[in-house]
Design a protein around this motif. Structure first.
Motif, PDB file in Angstrom:
ATOM      1  N   PRO A  71     -96.410  46.829  66.715  1.00  9.89           N
ATOM      2  CA  PRO A  71     -96.374  48.231  66.285  1.00  9.89           C
ATOM      3  C   PRO A  71     -95.965  48.393  64.820  1.00  9.89           C
ATOM      4  CG  PRO A  71     -95.386  48.000  68.446  1.00  9.89           C
ATOM      5  CD  PRO A  71     -95.634  46.602  67.940  1.00  9.89           C
ATOM      6  N   PHE A  72     -96.633  49.311  64.130  1.00 12.01           N
ATOM      7  CA  PHE A  72     -96.468  49.643  62.719  1.00 12.01           C
ATOM      8  C   PHE A  72     -97.115  48.601  61.817  1.00 12.01           C
ATOM      9  CE2 PHE A  72     -92.876  51.720  64.841  1.00 12.01           C
ATOM     10  CZ  PHE A  72     -93.234  53.035  64.601  1.00 12.01           C
ATOM     11  N   TYR A  73     -96.929  47.325  62.104  1.00 18.32           N
ATOM     12  CA  TYR A  73     -97.532  46.264  61.298  1.00 18.32           C
ATOM     13  C   TYR A  73     -99.047  46.259  61.492  1.00 18.32           C
ATOM     14  CZ  TYR A  73     -98.576  41.528  59.644  1.00 18.32           C
ATOM     15  OH  TYR A  73     -99.098  40.449  58.986  1.00 18.32           O
ATOM     16  N   ALA A  74     -99.480  46.347  62.744  1.00 17.87           N
ATOM     17  CA  ALA A  74    -100.909  46.296  63.060  1.00 17.87           C
ATOM     18  C   ALA A  74    -101.523  47.681  63.209  1.00 17.87           C
ATOM     19  CB  ALA A  74    -101.128  45.490  64.336  1.00 17.87           C
ATOM     20  N   GLY A  75    -100.709  48.703  63.257  1.00 16.05           N
ATOM     21  CA  GLY A  75    -101.211  50.060  63.411  1.00 16.05           C
ATOM     22  C   GLY A  75    -100.220  50.906  64.177  1.00 16.05           C
ATOM     23  N   LEU A  76    -100.628  52.128  64.474  1.00 19.51           N
ATOM     24  CA  LEU A  76     -99.739  53.056  65.171  1.00 19.51           C
ATOM     25  C   LEU A  76    -100.118  53.248  66.635  1.00 19.51           C
ATOM     26  CD1 LEU A  76     -99.384  55.761  62.368  1.00 19.51           C
ATOM     27  CD2 LEU A  76     -97.792  53.909  62.956  1.00 19.51           C
TER      28      LEU A  76
END
Length: 178
Positions: A71-76
């Motif tokens: 989460p957050f690194y790869a998207g929301l």
């Protein structure tokens, strides 16, 4: 090349990963993987699951993508796996063990996995993270940084070579190889 890697505004890490997976997997990959590949995913409520049945190739790709979604690194928005939102299984169980037979565990971090780097000179202080005992060391902090922001190709090749050395050491220790 993206200045901030996957954190560069407008960069779609998951789309790029999907494209790479789609390019290399054969059309019948889901049949080849069924009951042979066990992929760890974490549901949106924090439950860990091992998925080994894949209904089609796209289902296999989606599960593989979910297992990479940090989460957050790869998207929301987490991946939708058959109606259930899922993220990286390593967040809740980074070294799953199958209920039958011998599971050989691999980790890029120095710790108690069967195959992992061995950091020397540390007093052997471990922390438990997602069901994995990881040694507290500067080298492991560097490995976390390298996992999130991959280094140069030359360094990646060196890391690959170290992983091969770690694997051979394990095979010899277990007397599975000469």
């Amino acid at each position: 090349m993206q200045a901030l890697g996957p954190l560069t505004p407008g960069y779609d890490f998951m789309a790029r990963l999907r494209g790479g997976i789609d390019e290399i997997l054969p059309q019948h990959a889901h049949e080849l993987a069924r009951e042979r590949l066990h992929v760890s995913v974490t549901s949106a409520v924090g439950q860990n699951y091992l998925v080994s049945n894949f209904t089609c190739r796209d289902n296999l790709i989606t599960v593989l993508l979910a297992s990479c979604f940090i989460p957050f690194y790869a998207g929301l928005k987490p991946m939708d796996c058959a109606g259930q939102l899922c993220v990286d299984g390593g967040l809740t169980n980074s070294l799953p063990v199958l209920p039958t037979g011998r599971t050989v565990t691999f980790s890029p971090f120095s710790g108690r996995a069967d195959v992992s780097p061995r950091d020397l000179g540390w007093p052997g202080i471990y922390v438990r993270v997602a069901k994995q005992d990881v040694m507290v060391s500067m080298a492991n902090l560097v490995r976390v940084q390298q996992a999130l922001f991959p280094p140069s190709r030359g360094m990646m090749e060196a890391i690959y070579g170290m992983g091969m050395t770690d694997t051979v050491r394990f095979l010899r220790r277990e007397r599975w190889s000469q």
